[in-house]
Design an enzyme around this catalytic site. Structure first.
Site, PDB file in Angstrom:
ATOM      1  CE1 TYR A  62      25.247 -45.718   6.971  1.00 45.00           C
ATOM      2  CE2 TYR A  62      26.616 -45.480   5.032  1.00 45.00           C
ATOM      3  CZ  TYR A  62      26.475 -45.477   6.399  1.00 45.00           C
ATOM      4  OH  TYR A  62      27.576 -45.224   7.191  1.00 45.00           O
ATOM      5  CB  SER A  63      18.952 -44.034   3.881  1.00 40.06           C
ATOM      6  OG  SER A  63      18.095 -44.239   2.748  1.00 40.06           O
TER       7      SER A  63
END
Length: 315
Positions: free
Chosen positions: A53-54
């Site tokens: 993420y991300s």
């Protein structure tokens, strides 16, 4: 707040997990800190993230969410009050999903550094890796447990046959088993968990924390036509829900919400919390108003009639 034990582990969590996928994406660091503060001040304690993420954002390398969570815990001095959940195995530039022992050994150290902690409470295999035997992956987790780098191991996105196979290997080889499963599950997306997978989790006392618990935001009720998809960067992922069944589910959510003076998202999460075999849903927020709505969901008690109406709508 009444906490729930996560399977056979000694981890007890509030009935809602905060999703960290938005940190560093649709929530900047200041907003993320505000959301984390409000979440924990309301009595909740579990935060879900992943090393990837991300990475899907242009210019991001992965680890942005873990870094923000680490800075927040460091600044608040509250590591002992937070259950930290992160994942390994997604493509972080290696060009494939990877649960090999060598990769896991490197990945955990990178996650610990970003999170600024010595131990991750729950470390999940993010995706199946057909190229790596379960014995190798679970053996790697055994080493991390022995070194105190993780407390428990779990998995995400396994079906019933895959989870059964992993459990059998753990039992046969005397290796740590997957004590927690993270499946996709919500009022719309039910088929992959309802049935054999849920039955296995219940029989084996495996904790379950569900992701996409609001169907990528669709069950918030703010997406009702294609013209609504531009309301959020996540809107594009909702288009597939705009069909007859999706509208029927929203209609049921609207009816139950009206009876409880609640928002559709709150009812949708309360439904997941009440499902057999589910420990807690994961949900994310990008504003404090959204966060407070998630918090309210944990105290919403649905009646048998409410649940029957929602189940009929999602049939």
């Amino acid at each position: 707040m009444q906490k729930r034990r996560l399977g056979r582990t000694d981890l007890s969590i509030a009935p809602l997990v905060l999703g960290g996928n938005v940190f560093g994406w649709t929530a900047d660091e200041k907003t993320s800190f505000d959301l984390l503060d409000a979440f924990t001040e309301a009595g909740f304690n579990a935060i879900d993230t992943a090393d990837s993420y991300s990475r899907w954002i242009a210019g991001h390398q992965g680890g942005e969410s873990e870094t923000i969570i680490g800075r927040w815990m460091k600044s608040r001095g509250n590591r002992d009050k937070v259950v930290v959940i992160t994942k390994v195995g997604s493509d972080m530039g290696q060009g494939k999903r990877d649960l090999s022992a060598a990769y896991i050994e490197k990945a955990i150290d990178a996650s610990l550094k970003r999170l600024q902690v010595d131990t991750v409470d729950l470390y999940l295999s993010h995706w199946p890796d057909p190229a790596t035997p379960y014995e190798e992956t679970l053996g790697a987790y055994q080493k991390l447990l022995d070194k105190g780098k993780i407390r428990y191991a779990g998995a995400s996105n396994l079906d019933a046959a895959q989870l059964r196979a992993a459990l059998d290997v753990a039992s046969l080889r005397g290796l740590p088993r997957y004590d927690v499963l993270q499946p996709e599950y919500n009022l719309y997306d039910r088929s992959s968990f309802d049935g054999p997978l849920r039955d296995l989790c219940v029989a084996e006392d495996i904790g379950v924390i569900t992701y996409f618990s609001l169907a990528k935001g669709f069950l918030s009720g703010k997406y009702r036509s294609e013209s609504d998809l531009g309301k959020s960067p996540r809107g594009g992922g909702v288009k597939g829900y705009l069909n007859t069944r999706g509208m029927r589910i929203l209609s049921a959510l609207d009816a139950v919400s009206a009876r409880h003076s609640a928002k559709p998202a709150e009812v949708a999460l309360a439904w997941v919390m009440a499902r057999p075999g589910v420990t807690a849903p994961i949900a994310s927020a990008t504003t404090l108003d959204q966060l407070y709505s998630l918090v309210r969901a944990a105290s919403l008690q649905l009646s048998p009639d409410d649940i029957a109406e929602l189940d009929k709508g999602s049939a």
